[in-house]
Design a protein around this motif. Structure first.
Motif, PDB file in Angstrom:
ATOM      1  N   PHE A   2       0.851  -1.178   0.000  1.00  0.00           N
ATOM      2  CA  PHE A   2       0.000   0.000   0.000  1.00  0.00           C
ATOM      3  C   PHE A   2       0.892   1.235   0.000  1.00  0.00           C
ATOM      4  CE2 PHE A   2      -3.130   3.059   1.433  1.00  0.00           C
ATOM      5  CZ  PHE A   2      -4.323   2.558   0.922  1.00  0.00           C
ATOM      6  N   HIS A   3       0.630   2.135  -0.919  1.00  0.00           N
ATOM      7  CA  HIS A   3       1.406   3.371  -1.023  1.00  0.00           C
ATOM      8  C   HIS A   3       0.654   4.482  -0.304  1.00  0.00           C
ATOM      9  CE1 HIS A   3       4.162   1.684  -4.062  1.00  0.00           C
ATOM     10  NE2 HIS A   3       3.097   0.973  -4.393  1.00  0.00           N
ATOM     11  N   GLY A   4       1.358   5.204   0.552  1.00  0.00           N
ATOM     12  CA  GLY A   4       0.725   6.270   1.314  1.00  0.00           C
ATOM     13  C   GLY A   4       1.499   7.572   1.207  1.00  0.00           C
ATOM     14  N   ASP A   5       0.800   8.670   1.461  1.00  0.00           N
ATOM     15  CA  ASP A   5       1.421   9.988   1.393  1.00  0.00           C
ATOM     16  C   ASP A   5       1.898  10.442   2.770  1.00  0.00           C
ATOM     17  OD1 ASP A   5      -1.028  10.230   2.566  1.00  0.00           O
ATOM     18  OD2 ASP A   5      -1.681  11.963   1.390  1.00  0.00           O
ATOM     19  N   VAL A   6       2.391   9.509   3.557  1.00  0.00           N
ATOM     20  CA  VAL A   6       2.809   9.794   4.924  1.00  0.00           C
ATOM     21  C   VAL A   6       4.227   9.273   5.117  1.00  0.00           C
ATOM     22  CG1 VAL A   6       1.827   7.638   5.804  1.00  0.00           C
ATOM     23  CG2 VAL A   6       2.107   9.578   7.347  1.00  0.00           C
ATOM     24  N   ALA A   7       4.999   9.919   5.974  1.00  0.00           N
ATOM     25  CA  ALA A   7       6.394   9.554   6.178  1.00  0.00           C
ATOM     26  C   ALA A   7       6.526   8.140   6.738  1.00  0.00           C
ATOM     27  CB  ALA A   7       7.060  10.548   7.129  1.00  0.00           C
ATOM     28  N   TYR A  20       4.191   0.592   2.184  1.00  0.00           N
ATOM     29  CA  TYR A  20       3.945  -0.369   3.257  1.00  0.00           C
ATOM     30  C   TYR A  20       3.751  -1.747   2.637  1.00  0.00           C
ATOM     31  CZ  TYR A  20       1.215  -2.981   6.701  1.00  0.00           C
ATOM     32  OH  TYR A  20       0.737  -3.945   7.547  1.00  0.00           O
ATOM     33  N   ARG A  21       4.442  -2.750   3.197  1.00  0.00           N
ATOM     34  CA  ARG A  21       4.294  -4.115   2.694  1.00  0.00           C
ATOM     35  C   ARG A  21       3.923  -5.044   3.838  1.00  0.00           C
ATOM     36  NH1 ARG A  21       8.721  -8.179  -0.048  1.00  0.00           N
ATOM     37  NH2 ARG A  21       9.683  -7.939   2.000  1.00  0.00           N
ATOM     38  N   GLN A  22       3.055  -5.983   3.523  1.00  0.00           N
ATOM     39  CA  GLN A  22       2.531  -6.912   4.525  1.00  0.00           C
ATOM     40  C   GLN A  22       2.561  -8.315   3.921  1.00  0.00           C
ATOM     41  OE1 GLN A  22      -1.096  -5.448   6.607  1.00  0.00           O
ATOM     42  NE2 GLN A  22      -2.026  -7.213   5.629  1.00  0.00           N
ATOM     43  N   ARG A  23       3.230  -9.237   4.587  1.00  0.00           N
ATOM     44  CA  ARG A  23       3.326 -10.607   4.075  1.00  0.00           C
ATOM     45  C   ARG A  23       2.869 -11.596   5.143  1.00  0.00           C
ATOM     46  NH1 ARG A  23       8.561 -12.911   1.525  1.00  0.00           N
ATOM     47  NH2 ARG A  23       9.519 -12.288   3.494  1.00  0.00           N
ATOM     48  N   ALA A  24       1.918 -12.451   4.781  1.00  0.00           N
ATOM     49  CA  ALA A  24       1.568 -13.613   5.591  1.00  0.00           C
ATOM     50  C   ALA A  24       2.234 -14.816   4.939  1.00  0.00           C
ATOM     51  CB  ALA A  24       0.059 -13.792   5.636  1.00  0.00           C
ATOM     52  N   ILE A  84      -9.564  -9.328   5.483  1.00  0.00           N
ATOM     53  CA  ILE A  84      -8.833  -8.732   6.592  1.00  0.00           C
ATOM     54  C   ILE A  84      -7.616  -7.941   6.143  1.00  0.00           C
ATOM     55  CG2 ILE A  84      -7.404  -9.288   8.615  1.00  0.00           C
ATOM     56  CD1 ILE A  84      -9.351 -11.619   9.144  1.00  0.00           C
ATOM     57  N   PHE A  85      -6.800  -8.531   5.272  1.00  0.00           N
ATOM     58  CA  PHE A  85      -5.495  -7.938   4.988  1.00  0.00           C
ATOM     59  C   PHE A  85      -5.547  -6.646   4.173  1.00  0.00           C
ATOM     60  CE2 PHE A  85      -3.140 -12.179   5.754  1.00  0.00           C
ATOM     61  CZ  PHE A  85      -3.125 -11.911   7.113  1.00  0.00           C
ATOM     62  N   PRO A  86      -6.397  -6.533   3.133  1.00  0.00           N
ATOM     63  CA  PRO A  86      -6.471  -5.222   2.456  1.00  0.00           C
ATOM     64  C   PRO A  86      -6.931  -4.111   3.398  1.00  0.00           C
ATOM     65  CG  PRO A  86      -7.433  -6.936   1.085  1.00  0.00           C
ATOM     66  CD  PRO A  86      -7.206  -7.550   2.426  1.00  0.00           C
ATOM     67  N   ALA A  87      -7.941  -4.413   4.232  1.00  0.00           N
ATOM     68  CA  ALA A  87      -8.418  -3.409   5.184  1.00  0.00           C
ATOM     69  C   ALA A  87      -7.327  -3.071   6.194  1.00  0.00           C
ATOM     70  CB  ALA A  87      -9.657  -3.935   5.909  1.00  0.00           C
ATOM     71  N   MET A  88      -6.561  -4.062   6.599  1.00  0.00           N
ATOM     72  CA  MET A  88      -5.474  -3.844   7.552  1.00  0.00           C
ATOM     73  C   MET A  88      -4.442  -2.873   6.978  1.00  0.00           C
ATOM     74  SD  MET A  88      -3.280  -6.865   9.349  1.00  0.00           S
ATOM     75  CE  MET A  88      -1.862  -6.537  10.402  1.00  0.00           C
ATOM     76  N   ASN A 135      -5.952   0.682   6.828  1.00  0.00           N
ATOM     77  CA  ASN A 135      -6.164   1.278   8.143  1.00  0.00           C
ATOM     78  C   ASN A 135      -4.843   1.622   8.840  1.00  0.00           C
ATOM     79  OD1 ASN A 135      -8.911   1.089   7.809  1.00  0.00           O
ATOM     80  ND2 ASN A 135      -9.081  -0.882   8.860  1.00  0.00           N
ATOM     81  N   ILE A 136      -3.793   0.850   8.590  1.00  0.00           N
ATOM     82  CA  ILE A 136      -2.489   1.178   9.161  1.00  0.00           C
ATOM     83  C   ILE A 136      -1.978   2.493   8.582  1.00  0.00           C
ATOM     84  CG2 ILE A 136      -0.041   0.499   9.060  1.00  0.00           C
ATOM     85  CD1 ILE A 136      -0.948  -2.344   9.730  1.00  0.00           C
ATOM     86  N   ILE A 137      -2.146   2.681   7.274  1.00  0.00           N
ATOM     87  CA  ILE A 137      -1.739   3.947   6.655  1.00  0.00           C
ATOM     88  C   ILE A 137      -2.610   5.094   7.163  1.00  0.00           C
ATOM     89  CG2 ILE A 137      -1.568   5.208   4.475  1.00  0.00           C
ATOM     90  CD1 ILE A 137       0.642   3.176   4.890  1.00  0.00           C
TER      91      ILE A 137
END
Length: 517
Positions: free
Chosen positions: A355-360, A456-460, A483-487, A490-492
């Motif tokens: 997920f790409h975010g505009d936050v540091a 942001y990267r998330q791996r199960a 769960i994981f896309p929403a996670m 929401n983290i971003i």
């Protein structure tokens, strides 16, 4: 008030300073004892199976680390070389055939090796128990270890303590969760048994002072608060301190240790494997039979800590995020995850999201390192809770263990049903699953710069075991897709809130500075 006091370092050397070896330094008591021994001027060496588990503790650079276990004769010999005092703070909560024999064998090896190395004393922390009565397997094993040291070639001080009350202790978590779960509680007959608890700060007081005992001494000592309650009374005293109504506890005329152990495992963070021995140890009164320790080690300044005060101190530490060690972080070593998921011919399933975010990245990392516990998992809380309860019902850890600190993690620490296997602060967090599953599972959360924002990267990652493992992965994939896309999103989003709050705070500070000038 401080839950446990640490003597400050002084410029004057301590003439009574010793060279000590602490076993169990990754455990609840050992992890608190080490910095207190250092503060008293002692030279401390620790024997640990996995040195990575203490890499992040504040005292790591002030101790000598020997890698090994208590059944490794060569490691034990190296660790005891030149040591005056051995702290033996290890007791497995495992079960099964051969458990008692193995515990006794390790104690015999430690005593023999300590004697050969010229050590002058062994200090052991066992369990408070009545004499001349049948004991549970684990309490019987602790008694046998104590007797082994007293019969060995080195003088031993064997402390026998009951329920230890402190932030992060298993006994405290059990009392807290049972007290908070139900206002009316049918309970086994052992809730009427008399218990003499002891605050963790007082346990540490006796352990630290044992290092400077000058006279030859080879005996056991009962230690406790002198504050004797029934187990039901302890739960109601907790409720009163926590601001809860009086609990109605109905003692049924049956002991039912296995059923009670299962109930404890379901309603507290404690897994069944630990709940059973804890409950079994409550089948008899646990009250000091003597107070001879007063002749050798005076009580702490201000006196021993009463039960109600110990509860208040524990709750205060947790509110302030100052929990030093927890029962959940003790005694488990992680199998390392290979950096390449296609390692060694394993069948490996991976669910990866970015997920790409505009936050540091720094703000995203703040969310990553604070994940779990009270902060939750940032997606469908009900789904996580259902999976947690299913895990509890099958004897797993469930989601109730929480975490030691709300914002900081270290290798080996627990986060709900996960354990921190690797943390590269600011970039990567790898969690190893301790839930019940037909295979091994990890969750990796990482962040890196991406232009002016972050990626942001998330791996199960799942290593299935047999056909059941493959079917399990297929069964959870639909839930992953929810769960994981929403996670990720929401983290971003949570990181963006942190950034916004920081920005508003900086602007407010700037306006104040401008107004002042």
């Amino acid at each position: 008030m401080a839950e446990s006091s640490t003597t400050s370092d002084t410029s004057e050397p301590n003439p009574a300073a010793k060279t000590v070896l602490v076993t169990g330094a990754t455990g609840y008591i050992g992890g608190r004892l080490v910095p207190r021994l250092l503060a008293e001027g002692h030279t401390v060496r620790v024997l640990v199976r996995s040195p990575d588990k203490i890499e992040a503790v504040p005292w790591r650079d002030r101790v000598e680390v020997v890698r090994g276990s208590l059944d490794d004769a060569q490691a034990l010999k190296a660790a005891l070389r030149g040591v005056d005092l051995l702290y033996y703070l290890v007791h497995s909560m495992a079960a099964g055939s051969g458990f008692e024999a193995k515990e006794k064998s390790m104690a015999e090896l430690a005593a023999q090796t300590a004697g050969e190395a010229g050590a002058r004393r062994i200090v052991y922390l066992g369990g408070l128990h009545p004499g001349n009565t049948g004991l549970s397997t684990h309490m019987r094993s602790r008694e046998a270890v104590g007797r082994t040291f007293l019969a060995g070639p080195v003088d031993a001080v064997v402390f026998q303590a009951g329920v230890v009350i402190g932030s992060g202790s298993a006994s405290f978590e059990m009392i807290r969760n049972l007290s908070e779960t139900l206002p009316v509680m049918p309970a086994p007959s052992w809730v009427r048994n008399k218990i003499e608890a002891i605050a963790v700060r007082d346990v540490l007081h006796y352990l630290v002072r044992a290092a400077v005992l000058t006279e030859p001494l080879n005996r056991s000592f009962d230690i406790g608060s002198r504050d004797v309650l029934t187990y039901a009374g302890m739960m109601n005293e907790y409720a009163a301190e926590a601001g809860l109504p009086h609990r109605l506890i109905l003692a049924l005329p049956v002991p039912a240790p296995r059923l009670a152990g299962l109930w404890v495992a379901l309603v507290t963070p404690i897994p069944l494997s630990m709940a059973l021995p804890l409950v079994q140890s409550l089948q008899h009164d646990a009250v000091s039979a003597e107070h001879d320790i007063d002749q050798y080690i005076p009580p702490p300044d201000g006196g021993l800590t009463g039960y109600r005060t110990a509860v208040a101190l524990a709750l205060g530490k947790e509110r302030d995020g100052q929990v030093e060690t927890t029962w959940a972080n003790a005694g488990a070593d992680a199998d390392p995850l290979p950096s390449d998921p296609d390692w060694a011919g394993h069948t490996v399933f991976v669910d990866e999201r970015t997920f790409h975010g505009d936050v540091a990245p720094s703000h995203v990392w703040t969310v990553i390192e604070g994940i779990g516990g009270r902060n939750g998992w940032y997606s469908l809380p009900l789904a996580w809770q259902v999976r947690g309860w299913l895990d509890k019902l099958t004897g797993g850890a469930g989601l109730l263990r929480g975490r030691r600190h709300p914002g900081n993690l270290a290798p080996g620490e627990v986060v709900d049903w996960w354990r921190v296997e690797r943390i590269d602060r600011g970039t990567l967090l790898r969690l190893r699953a301790e839930m019940r599953a037909p295979g091994r599972a990890w969750l990796e959360l990482s962040v890196e710069p991406d232009g002016t924002g972050s990626r942001y990267r998330q791996r199960a990652i799942f290593f299935p075991k047999g056909l059941s493992g493959r079917l399990y992965w297929l069964g959870v994939l639909p839930f992953h897709s929810l769960i994981f896309p929403a996670m990720s999103r929401n983290i971003i989003a949570a990181a963006r809130k942190i950034a916004d709050l920081q920005d508003r705070s900086q602007k407010a500070d700037s306006r104040k500075d401008g107004g002042f000038h």
